[in-house]
Design an enzyme around this catalytic site. Sequence first.
Site, mmCIF file in Angstrom:
data_model
loop_
_atom_site.group_PDB
_atom_site.id
_atom_site.type_symbol
_atom_site.label_atom_id
_atom_site.label_comp_id
_atom_site.label_asym_id
_atom_site.label_seq_id
_atom_site.Cartn_x
_atom_site.Cartn_y
_atom_site.Cartn_z
ATOM 1 N N LYS A 1 0.844 -1.197 0.000
ATOM 2 C CA LYS A 1 0.000 0.000 0.000
ATOM 3 C C LYS A 1 0.870 1.234 0.000
ATOM 4 O O LYS A 1 1.938 1.251 0.622
ATOM 5 C CB LYS A 1 -0.907 0.012 1.248
ATOM 6 C CG LYS A 1 -1.688 1.299 1.453
ATOM 7 C CD LYS A 1 -2.404 1.319 2.804
ATOM 8 C CE LYS A 1 -3.055 2.665 3.065
ATOM 9 N NZ LYS A 1 -3.739 2.717 4.381
ATOM 10 N N GLU B 1 -8.688 11.996 12.647
ATOM 11 C CA GLU B 1 -7.829 10.871 13.052
ATOM 12 C C GLU B 1 -6.905 11.239 14.205
ATOM 13 O O GLU B 1 -6.043 12.117 14.078
ATOM 14 C CB GLU B 1 -6.996 10.390 11.858
ATOM 15 C CG GLU B 1 -6.228 9.118 12.146
ATOM 16 C CD GLU B 1 -5.915 8.315 10.888
ATOM 17 O OE1 GLU B 1 -5.323 7.233 11.016
ATOM 18 O OE2 GLU B 1 -6.275 8.774 9.794
ATOM 19 N N GLU C 1 -7.201 -2.439 3.185
ATOM 20 C CA GLU C 1 -6.455 -1.206 3.417
ATOM 21 C C GLU C 1 -6.493 -0.830 4.896
ATOM 22 O O GLU C 1 -5.480 -0.421 5.481
ATOM 23 C CB GLU C 1 -7.061 -0.074 2.576
ATOM 24 C CG GLU C 1 -6.372 1.261 2.764
ATOM 25 C CD GLU C 1 -7.107 2.412 2.100
ATOM 26 O OE1 GLU C 1 -6.836 3.565 2.475
ATOM 27 O OE2 GLU C 1 -7.962 2.157 1.222
ATOM 28 N N GLU D 1 -12.092 10.539 -4.677
ATOM 29 C CA GLU D 1 -11.996 10.521 -3.216
ATOM 30 C C GLU D 1 -11.196 11.711 -2.704
ATOM 31 O O GLU D 1 -11.545 12.295 -1.667
ATOM 32 C CB GLU D 1 -11.353 9.208 -2.748
ATOM 33 C CG GLU D 1 -11.306 9.080 -1.234
ATOM 34 C CD GLU D 1 -10.777 7.740 -0.767
ATOM 35 O OE1 GLU D 1 -10.039 7.720 0.241
ATOM 36 O OE2 GLU D 1 -11.093 6.701 -1.390
#
Length: 439
Positions: free
Chosen positions: A200, A245, A289, A425
Amino acid sequence: MTNTDAAPERSRSRLVVRTEPVDELAPLIPRADPRHPLLWMRRGEGIVGLGETLRIETSGVDRVADAAAVWTELSADADIDDRVGLPGTGLVAFGAFAFADESESTSVLVVPELVLGRRDGRAWVTRIALSEQAADDDGSDIDHDGQADAAATVSLEIPEPAPRRRVPRVTFAPGAVPPERYESAVAEAVRRIDAGEFAKVVLARELVGELHEEDGLRATINRLAEDYPDTWVFAVDGLIGASPETLVRVDHGTVSARVLAGTTSRGAGEASDRERAVALTESAKDRAEHALAVASAVKRLEPHTARLDASPEPFTLQLPNLWHLATDLKGTLGDGSTALDLVRAVHPTAAVAGTPRRVALSVLAGLEGFDRGRYAGPVGWVDGDGDGEWAIALRCAQIDADGTVRAYAGCGIVHDSVPADELAETDMKFRPIVEAFGG
């Protein structure tokens, strides 16, 4: 004022800190400095800093460790009288660190002169000043002519809330990575993932605009706080944003974090919205992910904890413009680490870099084509005991001294990522900061 050098043999500066309760400080944002706001809040509670007593600037590979070392020394020597005893009281510094080791952006801890705070229905004011001291022959410290007490009382007055202003308008355009180049970078990343180079990588893009109304920054921050109340709304040294986050939070021996990875847009209606949330939880791509991001966070935090628990399954976090897959981590510290120690340990996470970390960092540096600056770096605050709250600087923009505004957004790229979908996105993730500037 900058003060990061070692103290002279016979004299040195010492921080003098006084925290006292006050009746009420709501609202906080209208009391912030309009040109150089210092702020950390969520759901209307948090801290605002005014003025600057000192600044610690670092850079390079050891930027967090160097800042932590100076902060530990300053805190140990500080004269602190905290009559409230809540997170954010006493000695605090606001901080923002560059994402990459090689970034040209400076990392900073800023100690304000005045801190206004609200938490759990209580309000307080903290005054922080420097007092010059001389060392006696036996090495002990002597205050000269009551300078410590004087320093604690000579400070800014508590400002009244400023009148509400309209949000300044900034017109954004693609920066170093136009949309077509971003899609090409995503396609190249997928090709290399399929070739087995890494699992990733997070690829970001930037938008650039120009701010002509510095005084309007309070209105921009207020817009973020009103539209995204469940995020960490922050302003540190020109970096402003609303991050969902939590990188790490340390409070009296407990540690917590929130990992986000996997995203979809909100539905047009209630039924459509619910369907999108369910589809996100069932998406093999997004769950894979997310699992990589959680594993990365656990791997970095676990060595510092006596116990670390994770949410049994990812849950959907609802924001006004999108859904995230989220996992909460909570544990007990086992080695006495401070918040900055853990920031150093966990940054950068797989959620903003990739997996394996070292390979992903090299890949994103080559494919992105620009310096992220403080985007996706740690942003938050630390106190004199080493406790603090730190988020990942997402949904954010950096305002430079010349008025240039750089907004950032990125996506996690895995083997079945579709370039057009990832570009869309990023547009979703740009929305909070673009709208906060009147877009």
